[in-house]
Scaffold this active site. Structure first.
Site, PDB file in Angstrom:
ATOM      1  N   HIS A  16       0.821  -1.218   0.000  1.00  0.00           N
ATOM      2  CA  HIS A  16       0.000   0.000   0.000  1.00  0.00           C
ATOM      3  C   HIS A  16       0.854   1.267   0.000  1.00  0.00           C
ATOM      4  O   HIS A  16       0.312   2.373  -0.019  1.00  0.00           O
ATOM      5  CB  HIS A  16      -0.947   0.019   1.211  1.00  0.00           C
ATOM      6  CG  HIS A  16      -1.976  -1.072   1.169  1.00  0.00           C
ATOM      7  ND1 HIS A  16      -2.850  -1.228   0.119  1.00  0.00           N
ATOM      8  CD2 HIS A  16      -2.256  -2.077   2.042  1.00  0.00           C
ATOM      9  CE1 HIS A  16      -3.632  -2.282   0.348  1.00  0.00           C
ATOM     10  NE2 HIS A  16      -3.282  -2.816   1.505  1.00  0.00           N
TER      11      HIS A  16
ATOM     12  N   ASP B  58      -2.643 -10.587  -2.890  1.00  0.00           N
ATOM     13  CA  ASP B  58      -3.169 -10.168  -1.588  1.00  0.00           C
ATOM     14  C   ASP B  58      -4.648  -9.838  -1.773  1.00  0.00           C
ATOM     15  O   ASP B  58      -5.075  -9.436  -2.848  1.00  0.00           O
ATOM     16  CB  ASP B  58      -2.398  -8.934  -1.117  1.00  0.00           C
ATOM     17  CG  ASP B  58      -2.725  -8.536   0.314  1.00  0.00           C
ATOM     18  OD1 ASP B  58      -1.908  -8.848   1.188  1.00  0.00           O
ATOM     19  OD2 ASP B  58      -3.787  -7.915   0.545  1.00  0.00           O
TER      20      ASP B  58
ATOM     21  N   HIS C 196      -6.288  -7.428  -0.575  1.00  0.00           N
ATOM     22  CA  HIS C 196      -6.498  -5.991  -0.739  1.00  0.00           C
ATOM     23  C   HIS C 196      -5.808  -5.516  -2.017  1.00  0.00           C
ATOM     24  O   HIS C 196      -4.732  -6.003  -2.360  1.00  0.00           O
ATOM     25  CB  HIS C 196      -5.904  -5.228   0.445  1.00  0.00           C
ATOM     26  CG  HIS C 196      -6.462  -5.642   1.766  1.00  0.00           C
ATOM     27  ND1 HIS C 196      -5.944  -6.684   2.499  1.00  0.00           N
ATOM     28  CD2 HIS C 196      -7.517  -5.161   2.484  1.00  0.00           C
ATOM     29  CE1 HIS C 196      -6.636  -6.827   3.616  1.00  0.00           C
ATOM     30  NE2 HIS C 196      -7.603  -5.924   3.630  1.00  0.00           N
TER      31      HIS C 196
ATOM     32  N   ASP D   8      -4.427 -13.153   2.775  1.00  0.00           N
ATOM     33  CA  ASP D   8      -5.655 -12.789   3.467  1.00  0.00           C
ATOM     34  C   ASP D   8      -6.910 -13.074   2.649  1.00  0.00           C
ATOM     35  O   ASP D   8      -7.998 -12.668   3.020  1.00  0.00           O
ATOM     36  CB  ASP D   8      -5.599 -11.316   3.899  1.00  0.00           C
ATOM     37  CG  ASP D   8      -4.937 -10.432   2.863  1.00  0.00           C
ATOM     38  OD1 ASP D   8      -4.663 -10.918   1.756  1.00  0.00           O
ATOM     39  OD2 ASP D   8      -4.697  -9.248   3.160  1.00  0.00           O
TER      40      ASP D   8
END
Lengths: 443, 552
Positions: A111, A151, A153, A240
């Site tokens: 991020h 991931d 996200h 995740d």
């Protein structure tokens, strides 16, 4: 037992680092993974070896980021080590010591964007990008690199850093941004005017299971990679998407992760998120390591694994099939995404640093250069009161872009607390602080 | 006065130490009658046996039984649950997998099935195995499955070895190997311990008996009978502990180099204590959890065959073809080079003739060629020592603190032992650029090492305050703990338990317990703290017994 492919593990659990004691990114995070890897005896398998992380230097980090006010104020030693762990993974693969490497390190990085005013989504610096830029500097033969981010996200940081880069393909498979942080990653985000189509976003609906993610891999990601023909493939291996993850809503399993890595066959995996530290990570990581090494992983399973329970809704399946068809069509027609030529392209955006509660406004200008990827100018103001100008001069920059970049860098007299320049070809990173007397800027 | 006896495949050595000095030493051939061999060598010492206060034995009998495959056939019963297929780690002819699964925190998620275990055991028994090893994955976190299997099958076998009793460390495949080897050498060890007892009776020695382990420590006869796997690979430990004892320096960091006939073993000593292999040593290709000295072996020794390869090239070893030419052997060796150089007193003429063709091949006279041999051998040892050290210093670390403050070992001297130690001292010192010390009595270093090593033990504690459970596999402890227990309390509990149950660990000397690993993790589920996960490893400080250390 012998690994079919020599595989290196860089394990750095940072047992003395946390964001806060009850934060998902805490000391305990990789404890049970280490227990499982040790108990399974993975490190005794011939051809699987553990290596010590390198320390990424300030220079390595400046190759990617404009850290505000400077690198030292933004990072902790944990970041030098986790980025250094990735560099070690690359060093091992590119020097031929191993064929595959897995950096099981924390803190994560995807991020973190080019400009760093603070931390967002548990990330401060982008550890994959630091590694990729180290590779391009030290191994010029590696020209085309693909980063496949699995991931849960959207890796908005990695997307931001490679938005204008025609040599780095960024593909992200993630839970739909309408239902999860950071809220971005739609197919309409396909890369900047100088690199159209080279950012590929595949947002999947909540409750997508092994079937859906592997479908997207086989029917969108792999065909795109076949076309792009990268010299190196990196997997941002967040964990995740797992059905037990406490902060997401997907239904992926250890078997799914292992199969994904078998099919994708990345040269380097880098751990990103994944916060089901007991129920998922020990099994997912065991599966990934075996898959990388080319060993049988079919008997790896979570204690409570039940494929029937995790079966995906047929509507979800149908949605994903249609989505992948569109993505592939868009990829094949990517030349048509290129906007009509202009001297400069501009965009504005807002960025929020959730970990540090900082808001940032950016105005970005890129030269619409027909000869090279184009010089980039980023004007950034944050709620901290800091306003900076970052100039990025990409690899293979033409003379016109080079002089434009240096003009941008030298021009400002005031307005900005700091001005930065990344000269990628010269591997030089300059900074100056025009308002030298402003004590608040560096405080 | 204390005795050390080293029972090797060919020779049995003994040494008697009193008040910090070597009083006498003796050597005899190892015969098939062990009682006679041991009695003979003690007799050879010419001492008053009534004054003996302690006897320690080191032996390669268990090692040889494994390497020569002359051990008992044993079966294995293993439960694993999901994960790597245990069939990949099958050892021995009768390897049975049964149901049952335990996870990393020691929670059962699939039970043992009684009939299945019974059927597997019957099959193993019918095949004629006197003993069996029982191992389950994560048994060091929860040994209940191993214990349940033992209870079901107990009556069927002469001996049953349980994985969690051998080591508290994680590593399922190594636990399988260690348990298998332990069971396999049990009958050999039983015979050995019995023979030693008889020899002591015959000689009128009524002193406690100890056995040397691979880590350079010793343990009681009772513990040695239960955990014989620890004696395997005590060979290098014996001579290195002897070298350390004779060297006398107890601070700083040194290489210890043991030059043998075929190979040279290299280790590192820190403050008088040898470095231990972190994961465990490998025995006959099987990786185990047995603590042993961390050594590297390089295939050059005093009797290695020399081959000149032309263009100035020179290869030494790894083959050995019997004795050096100067002692009547067939091939040129480094010992012959030393004879030509006048360092080694033997048949120098035979040495010259053996080295001549090689010297011609590389276009040198025999004297220069001999110098080159010694130089090359020293360089091989230096290179091996350096790469060994680099490996030791490159070990992965898991905390930022260790990453930023690395514990780097830098040896500043060499302890050189083994047959040709004296003769190679100068060359090694010059090539390695370090001072070299060759201690006296290096010829009986192995027996001396056994005589002087302390008893040692290690325990592992795993406490989970959410589950309110503490497990210490080595001490057989499984107990309920309060939710409030902290790391300090756990360490204190471990040290207390070690003292209370010292005998069951094979400890006899006074000991300093030292915590060598400690960690505590706050367990968070959802957004609240549910408990602590704590791990502690405690060992007794290894080293030499007081009788030796108090005197110069």
């Amino acid at each position: 037992m012998r690994a079919k492919r020599k595989t290196g593990l860089i394990f750095f659990p940072a047992y003395d680092w946390e964001i806060s004691p009850t934060h998902p990114e805490r000391k305990e995070r990789l404890l049970y993974t280490q227990d499982q890897v040790l108990e399974e005896g993975l490190l005794d398998i011939e051809g699987i070896d553990e290596f010590k992380a390198d320390l990424a230097t300030e220079h390595d980090i400046q190759r990617v980021h404009f850290c505000v006010p400077d690198v030292e104020s933004r990072i902790t030693p944990s970041h030098n080590i986790s980025a250094g762990g990735c560099i070690k993974a690359a060093r091992l693969v590119l020097s031929g010591v191993v064929e595959r490497a897995f950096a099981l390190v924390r803190p994560p990085g995807h991020h973190a964007m080019r400009v760093v005013h603070g931390s967002r989504g548990f990330c401060t610096i982008n550890i994959e990008a630091v590694m990729v830029e180290w590779i391009r500097k030290n191994h010029p033969g590696i020209r085309r690199i693909a980063i496949v981010d699995t991931d849960c996200h959207h890796g908005d940081g990695t997307q931001d850093i490679y938005w204008h880069d025609p040599d780095v393909l960024y593909i992200s498979i993630h839970q739909d941004g309408r239902t999860l942080y950071p809220g971005s990653g739609f197919p309409s985000e396909y890369g900047g005017p100088q690199a159209p189509g080279l950012t590929v976003n595949i947002p999947l609906p909540p409750m997508t299971g092994d079937e859906g993610i592997l479908w997207a891999l086989e029917n969108a990601v792999l065909p795109i990679l076949d076309d792009f023909k990268p010299d190196l493939v990196v997997n941002s291996a967040g964990q995740d998407n797992h059905y037990t993850d406490p902060i997401t809503n997907m239904s992926f399993s250890a078997q799914g992760y292992a199969r994904l890595n078998e099919l994708l066959a990345p040269h380097i995996c880098v751990l990103e998120g994944g916060y089901s530290i007991e129920g998922a990570l020990p099994y997912v990581n065991t599966g990934i390591i075996l898959a990388l090494a080319g060993l049988d992983y079919t008997s790896i399973a979570e204690p409570d694994y039940g494929p029937e329970r995790l079966r995906q809704d047929p509507e979800v399946t149908l949605y994903i099939k249609r989505l992948c068809e569109q993505i592939l069509l868009m990829w094949r027609a990517r030349d048509s995404l290129r906007p009509p030529s202009r001297p400069y392209f501009e965009r504005s955006k807002s960025i929020y640093y959730d970990t540090d509660s900082i808001a940032e406004r950016q105005h970005e200008t890129i030269k619409g250069c027909p000869h090279c990827p184009g010089a980039v100018r980023i004007d950034s103001a944050a709620s901290t009161g800091r306003r900076i100008l970052g100039v990025h001069l990409p690899r293979r920059a033409c003379e016109a872009c080079r002089s434009q970049a240096y003009r941008w860098y030298e021009e400002p007299r005031d307005t900005y607390g700091a001005v930065y320049l990344q000269d990628m070809d010269k591997d030089e990173f300059l900074s100056r602080y025009p308002k030298a007397v402003d004590p608040a800027f560096k405080a | 006065m204390v005795l050390g006896i080293d029972v090797g495949g060919t020779h049995t050595d003994a040494v008697c130490v009193d008040k910090g000095t070597v009083v006498s030493s003796a050597k005899t051939l190892t015969g098939s009658d062990l009682v006679a061999s041991i009695s003979n060598v003690i007799e050879g010492l010419g001492i008053d046996c009534r004054k003996v206060q302690r006897v320690t034995l080191s032996t390669t009998l268990c090692t040889n039984a494994i390497v020569e495959r002359k051990h008992a056939p044993v079966g294995m019963i293993c439960s694993a649950g999901p994960g790597l297929d245990p069939a990949l780690f099958a050892v021995g002819p009768y390897f049975k997998r049964v149901s049952g699964a335990i996870d990393h925190r020691g929670r059962e998620f699939a039970p043992i099935k009684r009939e299945e275990v019974w059927d597997a055991a019957q099959e193993i028994r019918k095949a004629g195995c006197p003993g069996v090893g029982v191992v389950s994955k994560f048994s060091v976190r929860n040994p209940s499955h191993e214990k349940a299997v033992a209870e079901i099958i107990g009556g069927l076998f002469d001996f049953v070895c349980l994985g969690h009793t051998i080591s508290g460390s994680l590593n399922f495949p190594r636990r399988i190997n260690s348990t298998y080897l332990n069971a396999a050498v049990m009958p050999v060890q039983e015979r050995f311990v019995k023979s030693v007892g008889e020899a002591m009776d015959r000689m009128g020695i009524r002193a406690p008996l100890f056995f040397l382990k691979a880590d350079g420590g010793t343990y009681t006869a009772e513990a040695a009978s239960r955990l014989p796997v620890e004696t395997i690979l005590s060979g290098p430990a014996a001579s290195m502990m002897g070298g350390i004892a004779l060297d006398g320096v107890r601070s700083g960091c040194a290489f210890i180099v043991d030059i043998g006939g075929t190979t040279t073993d290299i280790g590192v000593v820190v403050n008088g204590v040898p470095l231990i292999e972190p994961g465990g040593v490998a025995i006959d290709g099987l990786k185990t959890l047995v603590r042993g000295m961390r050594v590297t072996s390089v295939g050059v020794g005093g009797d290695s065959v020399i081959n000149a390869t032309g263009a100035g090239g020179l290869a030494i070893g790894p083959v050995r073809e019997g004795l050096p030419a100067c002692l009547g052997g067939p091939c040129p060796t480094p010992m012959d080079a030393l004879a030509v150089l006048g360092a080694f007193r033997a048949d120098a003429q035979a040495a010259r003739s053996a080295l001549e063709p090689g010297a011609k091949e590389v276009g040198m006279d025999v004297f220069s060629f001999s110098q080159k041999v010694v130089e090359t051998m020293s360089h091989r040892i230096k290179d091996a020592a350096e790469s060994f050290l680099a490996d030791v210093n490159a070990h992965p670390v898991y905390t930022i603190h260790e990453m930023l403050h690395p514990d780097v070992l830098v040896p500043d001297r060499v302890i050189l032992i083994g047959g040709p130690a004296d003769l190679l001292k100068d060359a090694i010192s010059r090539v390695m650029g370090l001072p070299v010390h060759v201690p006296d009595h290096a010829g009986v270093a192995n027996a001396l090492g056994a005589a002087l090593a302390r008893t040692t033990a290690q325990i592992t504690l795993h406490a989970d305050t959410e589950m309110k459970r503490l497990v210490c596999p080595e001490l057989g402890i499984e107990q309920e703990i309060p939710r409030t227990m902290d790391l300090e309390e756990l360490k204190a509990l471990g040290i207390r338990a070690m003292a209370e149950r010292a005998a069951s660990l094979g400890l006899a000397d006074e000991f300093d317990a030292q915590v060598i690993e400690e960690s505590t993790f706050t367990m968070v589920r959802g957004f609240s703290t549910v408990g602590k996960n704590m791990r502690v490893r405690i060992q007794t400080r290894p080293g030499l017994i007081r009788e030796w250390e108090v005197l110069p």
